[in-house]
Design an enzyme around this catalytic site. Structure first.
Site, PDB file in Angstrom:
ATOM      1  N   CYS A   1     -20.964  34.781  63.724  1.00 41.66           N
ATOM      2  CA  CYS A   1     -22.206  35.402  64.158  1.00 41.66           C
ATOM      3  C   CYS A   1     -21.845  36.835  64.545  1.00 41.66           C
ATOM      4  CB  CYS A   1     -22.872  34.627  65.287  1.00 41.66           C
ATOM      5  SG  CYS A   1     -21.945  34.589  66.831  1.00 41.66           S
ATOM      6  N   GLU A   2     -22.571  37.425  65.455  1.00 37.73           N
ATOM      7  CA  GLU A   2     -22.256  38.809  65.830  1.00 37.73           C
ATOM      8  C   GLU A   2     -21.041  38.886  66.751  1.00 37.73           C
ATOM      9  OE1 GLU A   2     -22.406  42.827  65.617  1.00 37.73           O
ATOM     10  OE2 GLU A   2     -23.597  41.446  64.432  1.00 37.73           O
TER      11      GLU A   2
END
Length: 156
Positions: A106-107
């Site tokens: 994800c980020e």
């Protein structure tokens, strides 16, 4: 009046928040111990190692568990977008990748951690966490794509 029960009661009555925190902590430890939760660190893959594997026969399935908007703004080439909240609904489709490495990112790692747990609890054994997630990938100056692959395996 200095007996142990009296001192204990006095301590509890004067510091109820501290005791509640202590009791909550003990309950959490007991629950985790009873559910036999594993505290082992997830298997990881570095951004450089993943980049090396991207265009080879050993390329893993790469799941971007961010939102569609984040994915569209830029993702690892070849990654499929499957937001982490939708993952439980697609486990049957992902079963065909059960014997392969699955890289999740994800980020910054929070959503990926949730997705990794869901996959591992569903029986996937080769789940890898991308070290540094998308933020680390960008910082390393590795390729970023905004294309959505037409012939990618469909996760619906």
């Amino acid at each position: 009046m200095n007996s142990f029960p009296y001192q204990l009661w006095r301590s509890i009555s004067h510091r109820p928040r501290r005791w509640l925190s202590l009791m909550a902590g003990l309950v959490l430890v007991a629950i985790l111990a009873m559910s036999q939760v594993s505290w082992s660190a997830p298997a990881t893959i570095s951004a450089a190692a993943l980049n090396t594997r991207l265009n080879t026969e050993a390329a893993p399935l790469i799941l971007d568990v961010r939102s569609p908007a984040e994915y569209a703004a830029g993702h690892i080439p070849g990654a499929l977008n499957l937001p982490y909240r939708e993952l439980p609904n697609h486990l049957a489709t992902l079963a065909e990748f059960g014997d392969e490495d699955i890289v999740v990112y994800c980020e910054v790692g929070i959503r990926a951690g949730i997705a990794e747990t869901v996959l591992e609890q569903a029986g996937f054994q080769q789940v890898l966490s991308l070290e540094g997630d998308m933020r680390g990938w960008r910082a390393a100056g590795l390729p970023i794509s905004t294309e959505i692959l037409e012939n990618a395996p469909q996760i619906q």
